[in-house]
Design a protein around this motif. Sequence first.
Motif, short mmCIF file in Angstrom:
data_model
loop_
_atom_site.label_atom_id
_atom_site.label_comp_id
_atom_site.label_asym_id
_atom_site.label_seq_id
_atom_site.Cartn_x
_atom_site.Cartn_y
_atom_site.Cartn_z
N TYR A 1 35.41 47.69 46.29
CA TYR A 1 33.97 47.52 46.17
C TYR A 1 33.48 46.43 47.13
CZ TYR A 1 29.42 46.56 44.04
OH TYR A 1 28.09 46.37 43.84
N ALA A 2 34.22 45.32 47.21
CA ALA A 2 33.84 44.23 48.12
C ALA A 2 33.89 44.69 49.57
CB ALA A 2 34.75 43.03 47.89
N THR B 1 36.87 42.64 33.48
CA THR B 1 38.29 42.31 33.34
C THR B 1 38.60 41.83 31.92
OG1 THR B 1 38.36 41.71 35.67
CG2 THR B 1 40.16 40.93 34.32
N ASP C 1 25.21 43.05 42.29
CA ASP C 1 26.54 42.49 42.05
C ASP C 1 27.04 42.88 40.67
OD1 ASP C 1 26.90 41.29 44.50
OD2 ASP C 1 25.92 39.42 43.89
N MET C 2 28.33 43.09 40.59
CA MET C 2 28.97 43.47 39.33
C MET C 2 29.51 42.21 38.66
SD MET C 2 28.78 46.79 39.49
CE MET C 2 30.04 47.61 38.60
N ASP C 3 29.57 42.21 37.35
CA ASP C 3 30.17 41.11 36.61
C ASP C 3 31.64 41.46 36.38
OD1 ASP C 3 30.83 38.96 35.08
OD2 ASP C 3 29.38 39.35 33.48
N TRP C 4 32.45 41.21 37.40
CA TRP C 4 33.85 41.61 37.37
C TRP C 4 34.63 40.87 36.29
CZ3 TRP C 4 35.04 45.96 39.52
CH2 TRP C 4 34.28 46.44 40.58
N ASP C 5 34.26 39.63 36.02
CA ASP C 5 34.97 38.87 34.98
C ASP C 5 34.76 39.51 33.60
OD1 ASP C 5 35.95 37.07 36.84
OD2 ASP C 5 34.22 35.74 36.64
N VAL D 1 41.54 47.26 38.04
CA VAL D 1 40.23 46.63 38.21
C VAL D 1 40.22 45.74 39.44
CG1 VAL D 1 38.61 44.95 37.21
CG2 VAL D 1 39.53 46.77 35.80
N THR D 2 41.32 45.03 39.70
CA THR D 2 41.41 44.19 40.88
C THR D 2 41.34 45.04 42.15
OG1 THR D 2 42.74 42.58 39.67
CG2 THR D 2 42.83 42.48 42.07
N ARG E 1 37.80 46.20 42.50
CA ARG E 1 36.95 45.08 42.92
C ARG E 1 37.10 44.84 44.42
NH1 ARG E 1 37.08 39.12 40.06
NH2 ARG E 1 35.22 38.31 41.05
N SER E 2 38.32 44.90 44.92
CA SER E 2 38.58 44.70 46.34
C SER E 2 37.93 45.81 47.17
CB SER E 2 40.09 44.66 46.59
OG SER E 2 40.36 44.63 47.96
#
Length: 182
Positions: free
Chosen positions: A59-60, A40, A33-37, A52-53, A56-57
């Motif tokens: 990637y999910a 960002t 898992d990535m630390d998206w926060d 980045v959003t 992230r989408s």
Amino acid sequence: MAAAGSAYFLTQVETLALQQQQRYFAEKAVAVDMDWDAITDLIHSDEGKREVTTLRSTYADIKQRLESLAKDPTPIDWNTWRKDIDPKLVDGFKTAFDSMKLPEYEGTEVQDAAAQFESLLKEAEGLVAHSEQRAKEIQAELQNIARDKERIATATVDEELANDPKLAEEVDREVASKHFMP
């Protein structure tokens, strides 16, 4: 009937083998898992945050697809097939299926991507530190400009000439030679 059932059975076994191979590869490809926060937080522009959003989408979505492939397929009910097809044939398929070894996934894409991401993250951290330092320098320059602007607004010619002796000499020479325009 037995020939049609045998062909269908063979298709089912091939499908299950393909699903197992996909599951095996998908298990190996699912990354941590990535630390998206944290990512960002490093970005300050709205456009960068939108990108980045989007990343992230995407990637999910990919991770969800790989996780769905990594689930175990429904097992073959060999006893059901023995009822409709010659049991020796089914046992032969079962033996072949059980002895089947899937190829080992030797790709290094996940490790390569992680290394590239780590490199980019370090570069971004360096740029953030440089930007913070540069912002401090610019703030200091702005304070100096504001101070100079205040000083210039209230300074007299005599004060300026007293602060700059070379300028005072030059002005005195020009006045003495009655040369007032450059």
